[in-house]
Design a protein around this motif. Structure first.
Motif, short mmCIF file in Angstrom:
data_model
loop_
_atom_site.label_atom_id
_atom_site.label_comp_id
_atom_site.label_asym_id
_atom_site.label_seq_id
_atom_site.Cartn_x
_atom_site.Cartn_y
_atom_site.Cartn_z
N GLN A 1 0.95 -0.88 0.00
CA GLN A 1 -0.06 0.17 0.07
C GLN A 1 0.72 0.81 0.01
O GLN A 1 1.80 1.08 0.54
N VAL A 2 0.73 1.96 -0.96
CA VAL A 2 1.55 3.43 -1.11
C VAL A 2 0.87 4.72 -0.13
O VAL A 2 -0.36 4.88 0.34
N ARG A 3 2.04 4.84 0.63
CA ARG A 3 1.47 5.96 1.77
C ARG A 3 2.70 7.07 1.54
O ARG A 3 3.54 6.50 1.59
N LEU A 4 1.83 8.85 1.75
CA LEU A 4 2.92 9.54 2.14
C LEU A 4 2.53 10.23 3.13
O LEU A 4 1.55 10.71 3.52
N VAL A 5 4.02 10.44 4.31
CA VAL A 5 2.49 10.86 5.19
C VAL A 5 3.67 11.95 5.45
O VAL A 5 5.06 11.86 6.35
N GLU A 6 2.31 12.82 5.58
CA GLU A 6 3.66 14.28 6.11
C GLU A 6 3.78 14.30 7.69
O GLU A 6 2.55 14.13 8.51
N SER A 7 4.94 15.57 8.30
CA SER A 7 4.90 15.59 9.32
C SER A 7 6.02 16.97 9.61
O SER A 7 6.01 17.32 8.98
N GLY A 8 5.69 17.64 10.66
CA GLY A 8 6.63 18.22 11.23
C GLY A 8 5.80 20.17 11.16
O GLY A 8 6.76 20.71 11.06
N GLY A 9 4.94 20.12 10.61
CA GLY A 9 3.63 21.08 10.71
C GLY A 9 3.18 21.81 12.08
O GLY A 9 3.95 21.57 13.11
N GLY A 10 2.27 22.47 12.60
CA GLY A 10 2.55 23.63 13.60
C GLY A 10 2.54 25.03 13.68
O GLY A 10 1.70 26.04 12.34
N LEU A 11 2.25 25.72 14.71
CA LEU A 11 2.21 27.24 14.99
C LEU A 11 3.69 27.15 14.56
O LEU A 11 4.72 27.18 15.81
N VAL A 12 4.01 28.38 14.55
CA VAL A 12 5.11 29.42 14.29
C VAL A 12 5.22 30.99 14.11
O VAL A 12 4.42 30.95 13.27
N GLN A 13 5.51 31.06 14.73
CA GLN A 13 5.36 33.05 14.00
C GLN A 13 6.30 33.83 13.43
O GLN A 13 7.29 33.43 12.53
N PRO A 14 5.59 34.53 13.27
CA PRO A 14 6.28 35.29 11.18
C PRO A 14 8.01 35.61 11.98
O PRO A 14 8.19 35.93 12.62
N GLY A 15 8.52 35.38 11.12
CA GLY A 15 10.54 35.22 10.65
C GLY A 15 10.52 33.73 10.55
O GLY A 15 11.74 33.64 11.10
N GLY A 16 9.98 33.26 11.91
CA GLY A 16 10.54 32.06 12.14
C GLY A 16 10.23 30.76 10.87
O GLY A 16 10.62 30.98 9.91
N SER A 17 11.15 29.56 11.23
CA SER A 17 11.36 28.60 10.43
C SER A 17 10.62 26.99 11.19
O SER A 17 10.24 27.13 12.32
#
Length: 116
Positions: A1-17
């Motif tokens: 079964q093919v899956r693409l699993v994203e992660s790493g998102g969230g809340l970040v302040q302007p100017g952040g990374s």
């Protein structure tokens, strides 16, 4: 079964990374061209950046000076480094694996919210 699993998102302040990841399961990752798209609230799906199987990279104008797309063919993972983020970067970011018209796959998406 093919899956693409994203992660790493969230809340970040302007100017952040923030660094997004997209792990590919069930495909021969190294032969696929990989793409990041995003959909902001109330807007259409928008192309962000692409990286080919030979590591050629292209960016949307809004991304070329701030975002970096990369891939690790050992870990079967695609990355998107977001730098100097702005509130306008708030969106669901989705990865896409493309080999042909019949062999292309989407991830489920990951939310990025830029707010102070």
């Amino acid at each position: 079964q093919v899956r693409l699993v994203e992660s790493g998102g969230g809340l970040v302040q302007p100017g952040g990374s923030l660094r997004l990841s997209c792990m590919a399961l069930g495909i021969t990752f190294r032969i696929y061209d990989m793409v990041w798209f995003r959909r902001a609230p109330g807007k259409q799906l928008e192309w962000v950046a692409s990286i080919t199987d030979s590591n050629e990279r292209t960016y949307a104008d809004f991304a070329k000076d701030r975002f970096v797309i990369s891939r690790d063919n050992v870990k079967d993972t695609l990355f998107l480094q977001l730098n100097m983020v702005e509130p306008e970067d708030t969106a669901v970011y989705k990865c896409y694996a493309n080999l042909s018209d019949t062999q292309s796959f989407w991830g489920q998406g990951v939310q990025v919210t830029v707010s102070s």
